[in-house]
Design a protein around this motif. Structure first.
Motif, short mmCIF file in Angstrom:
data_model
loop_
_atom_site.label_atom_id
_atom_site.label_comp_id
_atom_site.label_asym_id
_atom_site.label_seq_id
_atom_site.Cartn_x
_atom_site.Cartn_y
_atom_site.Cartn_z
N LEU A 289 -0.90 28.83 -35.30
CA LEU A 289 -0.29 30.09 -35.19
C LEU A 289 -1.15 30.90 -36.19
O LEU A 289 -1.46 30.56 -37.22
CB LEU A 289 1.18 29.70 -35.93
N THR A 290 -1.16 32.31 -35.71
CA THR A 290 -1.59 33.48 -36.63
C THR A 290 -0.45 34.23 -37.06
O THR A 290 0.49 34.57 -35.98
CB THR A 290 -2.43 34.27 -35.70
N VAL A 291 -0.24 34.18 -38.26
CA VAL A 291 0.93 34.70 -38.73
C VAL A 291 0.54 36.01 -39.57
O VAL A 291 -0.41 35.95 -40.42
CB VAL A 291 1.73 33.73 -39.87
N ASP A 292 1.40 37.24 -39.38
CA ASP A 292 1.23 38.26 -40.28
C ASP A 292 1.92 38.14 -41.48
O ASP A 292 3.32 38.25 -41.30
CB ASP A 292 1.58 39.59 -39.56
N THR A 293 1.38 38.27 -42.58
CA THR A 293 2.18 37.53 -43.83
C THR A 293 3.19 38.90 -44.28
O THR A 293 4.28 38.66 -44.65
CB THR A 293 1.41 37.19 -45.14
N PRO B 251 2.30 21.09 -37.77
CA PRO B 251 2.13 19.21 -38.02
C PRO B 251 2.72 18.87 -36.96
O PRO B 251 2.35 17.58 -36.70
CB PRO B 251 2.85 19.12 -39.29
N CYS B 252 3.61 19.18 -36.01
CA CYS B 252 4.37 18.42 -35.14
C CYS B 252 3.52 18.50 -33.55
O CYS B 252 3.30 17.30 -33.25
CB CYS B 252 5.67 18.95 -34.75
N LYS C 103 -1.34 29.34 -30.35
CA LYS C 103 -2.50 28.49 -29.36
C LYS C 103 -2.24 27.19 -29.34
O LYS C 103 -2.17 26.56 -30.40
CB LYS C 103 -3.94 28.97 -29.77
N GLU C 104 -1.88 26.76 -28.06
CA GLU C 104 -1.60 25.40 -28.13
C GLU C 104 -2.85 24.46 -28.13
O GLU C 104 -3.99 24.69 -27.59
CB GLU C 104 -0.80 25.09 -26.57
N PRO C 105 -2.73 23.30 -28.48
CA PRO C 105 -3.94 22.41 -28.57
C PRO C 105 -4.26 22.01 -27.23
O PRO C 105 -3.49 21.81 -26.32
CB PRO C 105 -3.51 21.14 -29.48
#
Length: 102
Positions: free
Chosen positions: A20-24, A14-15, A33-35
């Motif tokens: 982010l791709t997170v492995d749960t 949100p900032c 991946k930056e915007p």
């Protein structure tokens, strides 16, 4: 491979807006991946319109914050009334002391 994809989620920050791709199961970040950043203003004509757009966005944000602050009192009042109603419904009991247990 499909089991690995099912255990990952994509979260947008949100900032900064990065993805982010997170492995749960492992609770780790697999990729970041930056915007895309906007290009700097090339001409002075574009700079003037850019500044006007930024002023409009800033004013909208301030307006939203002011509206949220105005309604904040109502939200707190509603929460207080709800908790007061719960407190009235619960029976009053004396707290047990250690000496009472003997």
């Amino acid at each position: 491979m499909s089991d690995n994809n099912a255990s990952t989620i994509q979260v947008t920050c949100p900032c900064c807006g990065s993805i982010l791709t997170v492995d749960t199961p492992l609770a780790t970040v697999l990729s970041h991946k930056e915007p895309a950043r906007p290009q700097p203003v090339a001409h002075m004509k574009d700079a003037n319109s850019f500044l006007k757009e930024e002023a409009t966005r800033r004013d909208e944000k301030v307006h939203n914050i002011v509206e949220a602050e105005k309604s904040k009192g109502k939200v707190f009042e509603n929460k207080f009334q709800e908790l007061l109603k719960k407190a009235k419904e619960e029976p009053l009991t004396k707290p047990l002391k250690d000496i009472d247990l003997d």
